[in-house]
Design an enzyme around this catalytic site. Sequence first.
Site, short mmCIF file in Angstrom:
data_model
loop_
_atom_site.label_atom_id
_atom_site.label_comp_id
_atom_site.label_asym_id
_atom_site.label_seq_id
_atom_site.Cartn_x
_atom_site.Cartn_y
_atom_site.Cartn_z
CB SER A 1 -0.90 -0.01 1.23
OG SER A 1 -1.73 1.14 1.19
CD GLU B 1 -5.15 12.26 12.98
OE1 GLU B 1 -4.87 12.49 11.79
OE2 GLU B 1 -5.64 13.13 13.74
CG ASP C 1 -16.33 18.65 20.99
OD1 ASP C 1 -16.40 19.88 20.80
OD2 ASP C 1 -15.51 18.12 21.76
#
Lengths: 639, 639
Positions: B125, B382, B439
Site C-alpha cells: 500500500s 494520524e 462536540d
Amino acid sequence: MTTTGITSDISLDVVADLAAQLRVDSIRSSTSAGSGHPTSSMSAADLLAALVARHLRYDWDDPRLPVNDHLIFSKGHASPLLYSVFRAVGAVSEDELMNGYRRFGQRLEGHPTPILPWVDVATGSLGQGLPDGVGVALAGRYLDRLPYRVWVLCGDSELAEGSIWEALDKASYYRLSNLVVIADINRLGQRGPTDLGWELDAYARRAEAFGAHVLVIDGHDLDAVDHALAEAADNAKGTKPTVILARTIKGKGFSEVEDSPDWHGKPFPPDMAERAIAELGGVRELMIRGPLPVPAEPGPAAEHPSTIPRQRDAENPASAQWPAYPVGDKVATRKAYGDALVALGGRDQKVVALDGEVSNSTHADEFAHAYPERYFEMFIAEQQLVAAATGLAVCGYKPFASTFAAFLTRAYDFIRMGSISGADVRLVGSHAGVEIGADGPSQMALEDLAMLRAVHGSTVLYPADGTSTAALVDAMAGINGISYLRTTRGAYPGLYPDGEKFPVGGSKVLRSGPGDQVTLIGAGVTLHECLRAADLLVRVGLPVRVVDCYSVKPVDTAGLVAAAGATAGRIVVAEDHHPEGGLGSAVADALLAAGQQNLRITRLAVRGMPGSGTGPELLAWAGIDAEHIAAAARELTRT
Amino acid sequence: MTTTGITSDISLDVVADLAAQLRVDSIRSSTSAGSGHPTSSMSAADLLAALVARHLRYDWDDPRLPVNDHLIFSKGHASPLLYSVFRAVGAVSEDELMNGYRRFGQRLEGHPTPILPWVDVATGSLGQGLPDGVGVALAGRYLDRLPYRVWVLCGDSELAEGSIWEALDKASYYRLSNLVVIADINRLGQRGPTDLGWELDAYARRAEAFGAHVLVIDGHDLDAVDHALAEAADNAKGTKPTVILARTIKGKGFSEVEDSPDWHGKPFPPDMAERAIAELGGVRELMIRGPLPVPAEPGPAAEHPSTIPRQRDAENPASAQWPAYPVGDKVATRKAYGDALVALGGRDQKVVALDGEVSNSTHADEFAHAYPERYFEMFIAEQQLVAAATGLAVCGYKPFASTFAAFLTRAYDFIRMGSISGADVRLVGSHAGVEIGADGPSQMALEDLAMLRAVHGSTVLYPADGTSTAALVDAMAGINGISYLRTTRGAYPGLYPDGEKFPVGGSKVLRSGPGDQVTLIGAGVTLHECLRAADLLVRVGLPVRVVDCYSVKPVDTAGLVAAAGATAGRIVVAEDHHPEGGLGSAVADALLAAGQQNLRITRLAVRGMPGSGTGPELLAWAGIDAEHIAAAARELTRT
C-alpha cells in the site's frame, strides 16, 4: 452597541468593529454553551471580518445561488467564529447564537455541518475542509464554469495532516486559482505549540513548493489582510491557488489569554467572559452584508491537465448504450462497472468519475476516454480522491470514485465525514478479497464490507456478474448518502439475462426446489463458488438453495427469512472478507432482527493471513471455495 | 556468467554487473511467476546495486543484529528487485527466486512482508514504507541509540500520498539524519505519467521545504549514485534526513520497454524476456556482500525536540505504582489509561507512547511527563502516528498510540498494513461514541469497533471503569498483533475492586440471580446504563443479569452462552456505536457460532446521525440509555 441596520460598502474601520463583534460573539456563544473554542475563533476574527465584509461574494438570502462564493471552515472547531459571522449577516439570530450553540436538537452544532444552508461540508476532523474545497473548486472551474471563489479557513495544526498537501498538490495540478486558503497561524495546537510554530517562512516554502501563490501577512493588520484578500481574489485570473499565511495570536483581543497554550477548546467562565467583552469594547449589534455575486453564465469549457484523449468510439452515441452480457459469458464485474459508467454518463451529464491512478484496473478509464471533461485523475491520493468526490457531490454532481477496494481504507475518515456532510458519494472498490491471487495481502480488501457497512446511511453492493453490476451502477446514480460497489478482479460467467432487475435491498434465488436442505448464500466471487457447491451437492443427493446477496446493506431480510424457513434454518454464508462485519454479519444480523429461530449458520470467511497464490488456491486455502461450502452444507445436515 | 564466489570491497564496475544481474533476475523471476513488476524494478536497479554493494551495512547472516542498517521498499511492488538483491547476497536461492516468487505457500510474496527475516515491514500500500521507516529511525536515534541508517526506496507515484509528507515533516522535526529516502523518479505510474513527471526540481523544492537534505542525481549514473549514497551516509552526522531524487527510466536496460507507459505491472512474455536478458548481457551468478555493520554500543541519550519537561512527581518511583480506583468513585477510563500507562512504563522500559496532538485529552500526557524520552508527539498526523508505532514495534518496542477514537479512521490503511507486518501495535482511542456530547458527530467514534474487529488477528477492548482499564492496559503490553482500547470521555463510578482480574476474552457478570429474565450486555458507557436499567427493572419486579463485555474481540463465548441460557435466550445489547460490526455483532456472532438456539436479541445502537447535546441527552436520543434498555428488556419478556 455601535451600529444597527445592515451596512454594506464597508470601510476598514467598520471591519475592525465587525472583528471585535465576532470575537465578542465567539466568547458569548461558547460561554453560554459551556464548551467550544473561543481562542481559536479570536485568532481568525480579523481575517473573517475582512473577508465577509469586503471580498466574499455571497447572497445570504439565497445560499443555493450557483454563483455564490463558497466559505469552508477547515478548522471546524472555530465554529463560534463562523456562527458569529452568520449572526452578523443576519442569517442566524441572536437568540439562536446564544441559545442554540452546541445544544441538543439545534443546528449550531459543535462543528459545522450542512444542516446549515450556508455550510457546504461537515468539518471537525482536521485536514478535510481544504481537500473538500478542492472538489468544490474543480466543480467551479471545470464543470459549473462559474467565476465563484472557494475560500477555505485552515488552522495551523491541521497543516501537519498529509491530506492538506494532497489537496495543494491537486489544486496546483488542476490550476485551481479559484481556491484561496487562509491559514490562521496562531502557533498553538490543542496541547501546546505546533510543529512549526510561527515559522511562516517554512510554511511559505512548503506551500510554494506545492504550487501555490503564497502571501505572508500579519493576520491582525486589517490593511494587510484586506490587500491579501484582494490579491487572492484577483489571482483567480491566474493559474495557481492562493495560500494566505496569516501570523495570528490565539485569543487575540483578550489580554488574559493571548498566546496562551492553556486556553484551547475552553469557554471562558462568565466572569472572564465579562472582562473579555469589556476589553473588546462590549457587545455590538453590527449587521453587515458584503458584496453580492455578479450574475454569470457558464464560461467556455476548459480542458483540464489530466485529460485523456477522447476515443473515437466514445464519440459515437451508441457507446452510451446500456451494456449487455450474455448468460454464461465470462466478464469481470470491474469491467462491467466501466462499461455501465460510460452508459450512465451518456444519459446523465451530472455523472463524473475520479480514480486514484488505477483506472486501467478499476476500468474507470472507459469513462475517462468517453467523457474526459468529466473525469478527474487524483493520482495516488485516496484521501483527496474521496474528498474531491465529496466536494463535487455537494455541488450537485454525481461522483463515482474508484480505486482498489483495499485502498479505500486510506480514506475511511473522509468517507465517515462525507456521511456527516450528507454527501451522495459513490465509491467503487475493485480487486476485493483473496481472489486477486498473486499480489498478496496488501492489495486484498478484506475489511471493506465491514468498514462501509458501519458508515451511517450507507449502501453496500457486491454483484457477481456483469448484468447485475451494470444494473447496480445505474441504481447508485440515484442513491443518497455513501454508496459502495465492490467489484472483483477475475472474469466469471454471466448469471442473469439482460433486463433483469436488481433492486437495492433485494436478493436473488438462483437455485431452489421444494426439497432444499440448506441455503447457500454468497455474493461476488463466492456466489459462483456457491453455485458450484450446489452442483457438487446435487450429485450427492443434497439439494440446496442458492441466494445471491448482492445487496449487503440494506440486506434482503424478507428473502433471507424465506430461504431460512425453507431450509430449516440451515444456512452457509461464504464471503471473501474477514469474518467480522461483512456479508455473514449482514445475514446473521437480519435473521436475528427478524426473530428467526432455530438458526444454524455456518459462516465461511477469510480467517487467516493470506499470502500469494492463484485465486483458486487462495479461495481453497481460506475455506470459501465450492468444496468447503459443500462440506459445510453436508455438515449442517448431519447434525 | 561473469563471476562466482562472494565478492566484497566491490568496485563500481562490479556494481554495474550487479545492477545488470538485478535487472535480469527481476525479469526472470516475474516472467517465471507470470506476474509482477519488472519495469518498476529495473528503474531502481542501479540505485540498489550501489547501495547494497557499497553502503548498506548489513550482516546477511544475522538479520536481527541490532546494528544492522534497515532497508525498506516503500515501493513494495518492486519486489522482484528486492528478491534479486536477496539472491545476490546469498540470502535467497536461485531455486526460491525462480520457483517461489508469487507462488502459493511461498515466502517471496507479491509484495514484501516480514515473513522474510530481512524485511522490517509489509509494504504494497503505497506511501507507507517511509512513514514506517520514520518509526524505525526514531528507534535508532532516540531509543536504541545505535548508528544504523534506515534506507527507504520510494517510487515517484507514491510521493502523491500525503503520508509521505507527514513522514518527511516528522523526520525533519525529529532530526532523523539516520533516514535516507531514495526516490526512484521514473515519471510513470500504473496508468500513465505521474503528476510531476520528471520535474525533479519540483520534487526537490518540496522535499527541501519539508526539511530534508536533498540530492538530485541521474539514477543510472553509478558514479553519481555512489557519491549521493556516500553523502547520505555521511549526512547521518547532521540533523536532517536525506532525500536522494534519482531521475530514472522505467524498464531501464531493455530498449523495447524503456520509458513506456504500457509496461507497468506486467511480466515480459518468455520470448521478450529472452531478448531482454540478452540485451542485459545474459544471466549472471554474481554473489556479493557489502559492508558489515560496525559493532557499537548505545550512544548517549538525546533529548528529542518534543520533549515535555519531566514532572517532579514522575521522578518519584512511587508514581509507577499501579493505580487503584475505589469502587463507586468516578473516574474517566481515558484518565485510567494515562495512569496505567505511567505505571506500565515504570516497570517495562520497552513501553513507548505516541499521540496525535491530543495527549491532554487521551491522557497520554501523563506518560509524556513521566518518561519524556520515550514519548513521541506526532502532532495531527494520524497516519504517521500509526506508522511510527509500527516502525517502533518492529524494532522491539511496545508502542501505545493514542488519539480520539474517531480519528483512528484516518489511519485504517496503516492499521491494516500493520497487521500484515505482524507488528504488535497498541492503539488507544478516546472520546468514543455519542457520549462525548457537545462536540458533535465529527468527533464521535461510531465505526471504530467495526473497523478494528475486522482487522486480522486484532484484539478489541472496551472497559467501563478505572480498575478494568488499568488491568487491560497491562494486558495489552503482552498482546501480539493489533490491539485496541476504547476509552470514554466522561467519568463513571468504579465497578471493580483493586486486584480484580480481566483476562482478554473474558467478561464479568455484575448482576445475577436465579430468576433472571433477560441478560443486559454493555461495555464502556452502556454498561453503566445497563446497571441503571437493572435497577429500574428490579423496581418493576423484573430481575435481569448484567454482563460487562469488556473484551469485544475475542469475546467471551462461554460467558455469553451461559448468560443466554440462564435467561431463555433473551438478550439486550446496548452499544455507543453504529449497529454494524460492533459489540452487538460480536455478541450475536459468538452465540450463533456456538449454536445457541432460540435467541431473542434486541440490539440497541446509534442508528441516526447525532448532533450536539449533553451526553445523557444523546444517549437517550440514540435509545441506548437505561430507560431504553429497560424498555427493551420488558418488551422481550412480553413476547
